[in-house]
Design a protein around this motif. Structure first.
Motif, PDB file in Angstrom:
ATOM      1  N   THR A  29      -7.910   3.542  -9.159  1.00 24.48           N
ATOM      2  CA  THR A  29      -7.353   3.264  -7.838  1.00 24.48           C
ATOM      3  C   THR A  29      -8.459   2.867  -6.864  1.00 24.48           C
ATOM      4  OG1 THR A  29      -5.765   5.029  -8.359  1.00 24.48           O
ATOM      5  CG2 THR A  29      -5.690   4.109  -6.149  1.00 24.48           C
ATOM      6  N   LYS A 148      -6.981   3.982   0.827  1.00 24.98           N
ATOM      7  CA  LYS A 148      -6.626   2.742   1.522  1.00 24.98           C
ATOM      8  C   LYS A 148      -5.640   1.929   0.680  1.00 24.98           C
ATOM      9  CE  LYS A 148      -8.605  -1.421   3.615  1.00 24.98           C
ATOM     10  NZ  LYS A 148      -9.844  -2.191   3.902  1.00 24.98           N
ATOM     11  N   ARG A 149      -5.897   1.857  -0.613  1.00 24.53           N
ATOM     12  CA  ARG A 149      -4.990   1.107  -1.499  1.00 24.53           C
ATOM     13  C   ARG A 149      -3.612   1.751  -1.535  1.00 24.53           C
ATOM     14  NH1 ARG A 149      -6.366  -0.326  -7.849  1.00 24.53           N
ATOM     15  NH2 ARG A 149      -4.327  -1.201  -8.403  1.00 24.53           N
ATOM     16  N   MET A 151      -2.185   3.534   0.750  1.00 22.84           N
ATOM     17  CA  MET A 151      -1.500   3.270   2.018  1.00 22.84           C
ATOM     18  C   MET A 151      -0.981   1.835   2.067  1.00 22.84           C
ATOM     19  SD  MET A 151      -4.008   5.262   4.679  1.00 22.84           S
ATOM     20  CE  MET A 151      -3.133   4.635   6.108  1.00 22.84           C
ATOM     21  N   ASN A 152      -1.783   0.888   1.604  1.00 22.88           N
ATOM     22  CA  ASN A 152      -1.351  -0.513   1.583  1.00 22.88           C
ATOM     23  C   ASN A 152      -0.137  -0.713   0.680  1.00 22.88           C
ATOM     24  OD1 ASN A 152      -3.399  -1.251   3.335  1.00 22.88           O
ATOM     25  ND2 ASN A 152      -4.773  -1.945   1.716  1.00 22.88           N
ATOM     26  N   ASP A 153      -0.075   0.075  -0.404  1.00 17.09           N
ATOM     27  CA  ASP A 153       1.041  -0.029  -1.350  1.00 17.09           C
ATOM     28  C   ASP A 153       2.246   0.787  -0.921  1.00 17.09           C
ATOM     29  OD1 ASP A 153      -0.572  -1.661  -2.860  1.00 17.09           O
ATOM     30  OD2 ASP A 153      -1.072  -0.144  -4.373  1.00 17.09           O
ATOM     31  N   GLY A 154       2.134   1.493   0.199  1.00 18.42           N
ATOM     32  CA  GLY A 154       3.257   2.286   0.687  1.00 18.42           C
ATOM     33  C   GLY A 154       3.447   3.607  -0.025  1.00 18.42           C
ATOM     34  N   GLU A 158       0.102   8.128   5.547  1.00 17.64           N
ATOM     35  CA  GLU A 158      -1.099   8.157   6.384  1.00 17.64           C
ATOM     36  C   GLU A 158      -2.299   8.549   5.546  1.00 17.64           C
ATOM     37  OE1 GLU A 158      -0.976  11.271   9.362  1.00 17.64           O
ATOM     38  OE2 GLU A 158       0.733  12.201   8.334  1.00 17.64           O
ATOM     39  N   ASN A 159      -3.466   8.291   6.092  1.00 18.80           N
ATOM     40  CA  ASN A 159      -4.704   8.540   5.363  1.00 18.80           C
ATOM     41  C   ASN A 159      -5.003  10.034   5.338  1.00 18.80           C
ATOM     42  OD1 ASN A 159      -7.245   8.507   4.217  1.00 18.80           O
ATOM     43  ND2 ASN A 159      -7.998   6.815   5.462  1.00 18.80           N
TER      44      ASN A 159
END
Length: 243
Positions: A29, A148-149, A151-154, A158-159
């Motif tokens: 990941t 980050k990945r 979060m970008n992928d839903g 949140e981080n």
């Protein structure tokens, strides 16, 4: 300051050249190849959508972070047998794995990654002192990339990573208090410390010992100041690598 030069020409408060090569393991990941001088470690972060059985049994909410660490057979001058060939994991490996896991969990809100385990894998390609400190430093970068990945992928809303973490060694070598020891200094050091801190300047863990020697409160204070200086510089490098 020429009288304070070390075997590799550095000043006492100078880090080895440090670099990060992100994306070294595409199937993870998040991943990075981190180098502290001649010490090189591949750090990867891989998400697994389940948690350890003890969390379910005890009704613990959130997720978990755990780590595995290994030194590849060719990472040292003399071939190091794999743990699988010995049939057991040695005590040093277990200690370092736990240290990496504790360091990462110190800066992550586990409740923000429900039902997930983040596996940190640190594989030492080349060992020249400071493999555990390089592993923690690289693990932080790999984990930030992974979150980050996700979060970008839903996958995450949140981080979960609230801060950065990094580590460095300090010690007393030939009566000098020095930062970021390579193997030749670590081997002959009278006092040896591994320090883990956040980018906010808070301590996560301090491991220190006198190698057939003692140290004073004043030396301890100076060593911790050296470590704090080094980790502040490393934190900036982590941020630059992620940017």
């Amino acid at each position: 300051m020429s009288e304070n030069l070390r075997l590799d020409g550095r000043q006492v408060d100078q880090l080895r050249p440090i670099s990060f090569e992100p994306g070294i393991a595409p199937n993870a990941t998040g991943s990075v190849l981190v180098s502290f001088g001649n010490t090189r470690v591949i750090c990867s972060a891989t998400i697994e959508k389940r948690v350890p059985g003890w969390m379910n049994a005890q009704g613990v909410e959130g997720g978990w972070i755990t780590a595995e660490y290994s030194m590849l057979p060719y990472s040292t001058l003399d071939r190091k047998p794999r743990d699988s060939s010995k049939g057991r994991v040695d005590g040093r490996t277990v200690e370092i794995q736990r240290l990496i896991g504790r360091s990462m969990r110190a800066v992550v809100d586990l409740k923000k990654m429900p039902g997930m385990t983040l596996w940190i894998d640190c594989d030492v390609l080349q060992a020249d002192g400071g493999t555990r400190t390089a592993s923690i430093t690289g693990a932080c970068v790999a984990a930030k990339m992974a979150f980050k990945r996700l979060m970008n992928d839903g996958v995450l809303a949140e981080n979960p990573m609230e801060n950065s973490v990094a580590a460095v060694s300090v010690g007393v070598w030939q009566d000098l208090e020095v930062l970021d020891l390579p193997y030749v200094e670590d081997r002959d050091a009278d006092v040896d410390f591994n320090v883990v801190m956040t980018s906010a300047g808070e301590f996560v863990e301090v491991q220190g010992t006198g190698e057939e020697a003692t140290f004073t409160q004043e030396q301890l204070d100076r060593l911790l100041s050296l470590a704090k200086k080094g980790i502040a510089e490393i934190s900036d490098m982590q941020s630059a690598a992620l940017a």
